[in-house]
Scaffold this motif. Structure first.
Motif, PDB file in Angstrom:
ATOM      1  N   ILE A 176      -3.096  52.953  48.021  1.00  0.00           N
ATOM      2  CA  ILE A 176      -2.657  52.433  49.312  1.00  0.00           C
ATOM      3  C   ILE A 176      -2.387  53.617  50.232  1.00  0.00           C
ATOM      4  CG2 ILE A 176      -1.011  50.968  50.530  1.00  0.00           C
ATOM      5  CD1 ILE A 176      -2.636  49.503  48.408  1.00  0.00           C
ATOM      6  N   THR A 177      -3.065  53.661  51.359  1.00  0.00           N
ATOM      7  CA  THR A 177      -2.837  54.703  52.350  1.00  0.00           C
ATOM      8  C   THR A 177      -2.206  54.073  53.588  1.00  0.00           C
ATOM      9  OG1 THR A 177      -4.794  55.899  51.565  1.00  0.00           O
ATOM     10  CG2 THR A 177      -3.868  56.595  53.657  1.00  0.00           C
ATOM     11  N   VAL A 273       0.215  53.683  43.630  1.00  0.00           N
ATOM     12  CA  VAL A 273       0.037  55.033  44.172  1.00  0.00           C
ATOM     13  C   VAL A 273      -0.230  54.906  45.665  1.00  0.00           C
ATOM     14  CG1 VAL A 273      -1.329  57.145  44.111  1.00  0.00           C
ATOM     15  CG2 VAL A 273      -0.884  55.880  41.989  1.00  0.00           C
ATOM     16  N   SER A 274       0.578  55.563  46.477  1.00  0.00           N
ATOM     17  CA  SER A 274       0.409  55.425  47.919  1.00  0.00           C
ATOM     18  C   SER A 274       0.684  56.748  48.627  1.00  0.00           C
ATOM     19  CB  SER A 274       1.315  54.322  48.481  1.00  0.00           C
ATOM     20  OG  SER A 274       2.676  54.603  48.229  1.00  0.00           O
ATOM     21  N   TYR A 275       0.134  56.858  49.843  1.00  0.00           N
ATOM     22  CA  TYR A 275       0.271  58.058  50.664  1.00  0.00           C
ATOM     23  C   TYR A 275       0.499  57.657  52.119  1.00  0.00           C
ATOM     24  CZ  TYR A 275      -2.096  60.313  46.695  1.00  0.00           C
ATOM     25  OH  TYR A 275      -2.446  60.770  45.445  1.00  0.00           O
ATOM     26  N   ARG A 287      -2.264  64.083  54.011  1.00  0.00           N
ATOM     27  CA  ARG A 287      -1.495  63.027  53.367  1.00  0.00           C
ATOM     28  C   ARG A 287      -0.266  63.579  52.648  1.00  0.00           C
ATOM     29  NH1 ARG A 287      -5.434  59.743  49.565  1.00  0.00           N
ATOM     30  NH2 ARG A 287      -5.124  61.657  48.388  1.00  0.00           N
ATOM     31  N   LEU A 288       0.780  62.755  52.654  1.00  0.00           N
ATOM     32  CA  LEU A 288       1.960  63.033  51.850  1.00  0.00           C
ATOM     33  C   LEU A 288       2.127  61.900  50.843  1.00  0.00           C
ATOM     34  CD1 LEU A 288       4.712  64.271  54.358  1.00  0.00           C
ATOM     35  CD2 LEU A 288       3.232  65.634  52.879  1.00  0.00           C
ATOM     36  N   GLY A 289       2.365  62.255  49.606  1.00  0.00           N
ATOM     37  CA  GLY A 289       2.577  61.241  48.586  1.00  0.00           C
ATOM     38  C   GLY A 289       3.871  60.491  48.814  1.00  0.00           C
ATOM     39  N   GLY A 293       6.844  52.688  44.113  1.00  0.00           N
ATOM     40  CA  GLY A 293       7.677  51.528  44.394  1.00  0.00           C
ATOM     41  C   GLY A 293       7.607  51.054  45.828  1.00  0.00           C
ATOM     42  N   ALA A 294       6.942  51.837  46.702  1.00  0.00           N
ATOM     43  CA  ALA A 294       6.878  51.462  48.116  1.00  0.00           C
ATOM     44  C   ALA A 294       6.126  50.156  48.318  1.00  0.00           C
ATOM     45  CB  ALA A 294       6.225  52.581  48.924  1.00  0.00           C
ATOM     46  N   VAL A 295       5.073  49.958  47.555  1.00  0.00           N
ATOM     47  CA  VAL A 295       4.274  48.741  47.699  1.00  0.00           C
ATOM     48  C   VAL A 295       5.076  47.526  47.247  1.00  0.00           C
ATOM     49  CG1 VAL A 295       2.132  47.587  47.045  1.00  0.00           C
ATOM     50  CG2 VAL A 295       2.164  50.060  47.370  1.00  0.00           C
ATOM     51  N   LEU A 296       5.957  47.722  46.283  1.00  0.00           N
ATOM     52  CA  LEU A 296       6.770  46.610  45.791  1.00  0.00           C
ATOM     53  C   LEU A 296       7.815  46.171  46.808  1.00  0.00           C
ATOM     54  CD1 LEU A 296       7.474  47.718  42.113  1.00  0.00           C
ATOM     55  CD2 LEU A 296       5.798  46.070  42.920  1.00  0.00           C
TER      56      LEU A 296
END
Length: 350
Positions: A176-177, A273-275, A287-289, A293-296
Motif C-alpha cells: 500500500i502506497t 506493508v505500506s509507505y 518513500r518512507l516506510g 498496522g496502518a492499513v488496519l
C-alpha cells in the motif's frame, strides 16, 4: 642501466595510458552535457526532441550517458547530416521484451508508447497514478470503468485504488502506497500535491518532516494519526493505492484477479506493508516506510482507505459490539420479564 631505461619506459607508458583513460572518461562525461546543451532547450530542437535535464539525470539511463544508447552520434552532429539509428530497447532489456511479447499487448504498442526513455524510472519511483496515466493513453478511464462495472462492484473506486498492472500482469510484492492529495471528494476529484507546495508547508525543514516529525526515517502510527487529525494540514489527505514492487510486462487477463480474496484476504497480515510517497522535483517519488498496522487502523491511521476483509479498528469494533448488545437488550429483556411473570399473568386470567 638497460634495466633502468626499461623501468622508466614502462612507467612512462603506464602514465600515458592513465592520462589517455582519464581523457576518454572526461570526454564521455562531457558527451551528455554537450547533447543537453541543445536537447535541453525546446526552443532549439522542438518539443519532440527536447529532454528535461532533471528528469533525465534521475534515471539510470542518465547515469549511463547519451551515447550508451545513441552510439552512432559523431562529434560533428548534427552538422554531419547523419541520421541516428533507431535505438532498440531489447539490446539491454531482452528479458522484458520476451515477457512483453508473451502478453496480449504484443504488437499493439512499442516501448516508447508507454515509456519515455529519457524519464524511465524504477517501479518504486513512479506513482500509481502515473502508472495508470500510461494505460489511459490508449484505454479511456470512462470506458475502463464501464467494462469493469459489468462484473466488479464499485468499479470506479477499485480503478482509483489499484494500478492496472497490479491486476493485469503478474507483478509481485504488492504494497500500500499513500499519496498526498488535495480536495479528495470523489473518483478523479483530487489533485496530487506538488513538491513546491510541500516545500512551502515544510518551510525550512525537509518535506518528510510534515509527517515524520521525529526525523527517524519511518512513519509511526502516532505520527500518521497526528497528521490526519492536524488542522494545519486539513486540506491534505493520504490516499492509498495497491502498487507492486516488482513489475511484470506480461499483460494478461489473470484468473486469480477475479477472486476477491487476492486483495480482500482476511486477517491482520493482508497488505500490511505500506509507505508514504513524497514527490520530488526531478519527477520521482521518495518513500518512507510506515509502521505495520496502518492499513488496519481505518479510523485514525488511514481514513481515506478502506479494504474490506483486511481493515480493522478497535474503537469501531467496540462501538459495533455495543450497538448489537443494545439491540438485543429489548427483545431479551422483554422475553425474560414475560417468562418470570408468567404465573402472575396466568393467575390474573382466572
Amino acid at each position: 642501466m638497460h634495466r633502468n631505461i626499461r623501468n622508466l619506459t614502462f612507467r612512462l607508458l603506464a602514465l600515458a595510458a592513465f592520462f589517455a583513460l582519464a581523457m576518454v572518461s572526461a570526454v564521455q562525461a562531457m558527451e551528455s552535457e554537450d547533447c543537453l546543451m541543445c536537447h535541453g532547450d525546446a526552443d532549439m530542437v522542438g518539443d519532440a526532441l527536447a529532454i528535461d535535464e532533471a528528469k533525465f539525470a534521475a534515471t539510470l539511463h542518465g547515469e549511463m550517458g547519451c551515447t550508451s544508447c545513441h552510439m552512432g552520434v559523431s562529434d560533428s552532429h548534427p552538422d554531419d547530416g547523419v541520421a541516428l539509428d533507431k535505438v532498440s530497447c531489447s539490446d539491454c532489456h531482452f528479458d522484458v521484451e520476451q515477457e512483453y511479447n508473451a502478453g496480449i499487448h504484443s504488437g499493439m504498442a512499442g516501448c516508447n508508447d508507454c515509456h519515455d526513455p529519457h524519464a524511465a524510472l524504477a517501479p518504486t519511483e513512479v506513482s500509481g497514478y502515473d502508472m495508470n496515466a500510461m494505460c489511459a493513453n490508449c484505454h479511456m478511464i470512462s470506458n475502463t470503468i464501464d467494462s469493469h462495472e459489468r462484473w466488479l462492484p464499485q468499479a470506479g473506486l477499485h480503478i482509483e485504488a489499484v494500478p492496472c498492472i497490479t491486476c493485469h500482469t503478474g507483478s509481485e510484492d504488492v504494497v500500500i502506497t499513500w499519496y498526498l492529495v488535495k480536495q479528495k471528494k470523489a473518483y478523479g476529484d483530487f489533485v496530487l500535491v506538488t513538491p513546491e507546495e510541500l516545500s512551502r508547508l515544510a518551510g525550512d525543514s525537509d518535506i518528510f518532516s510534515l509527517i515524520d516529525t521525529d526525523g527517524s526515517g519511518k512513519v509511526s502510527l502516532e505520527e500518521l494519526k497526528a497528521f490526519n487529525s492536524s488542522r494545519e494540514y486539513r486540506d491534505l489527505h493520504l490516499v492509498g493505492m495497491m502498487t507492486p514492487e516488482e513489475v511484470s510486462h506480461d499483460f494478461q487477463i489473470l484468473d486469480n484477479r477475479w477472486d476477491c480474496t487476492f486483495c480482500h484476504a482476511s486477517g491482520p497480515q493482508a497488505r500490511q506493508v505500506s509507505y508514504v510517497a513524497f514527490p520530488q522535483d526531478d519527477g520521482t517519488i521518495a518513500r518512507l516506510g510506515v509502521e505495520k498496522g496502518a492499513v488496519l487502523d481505518a479510523l485514525n491511521g488511514t481514513p481515506n482507505f478502506y479494504m474490506m476483509g483486511a481493515t480493522r479498528n478497535k474503537t469501531m469494533n467496540i462501538i459495533g459490539a455495543l450497538i448489537i448488545a443494545g439491540g438485543l437488550v429489548m427483545p431479551i429483556g422483554h422475553g425474560t420479564m414475560r417468562f418470570l411473570t408468567r404465573k402472575n399473568r396466568q393467575g390474573g386470567g382466572h
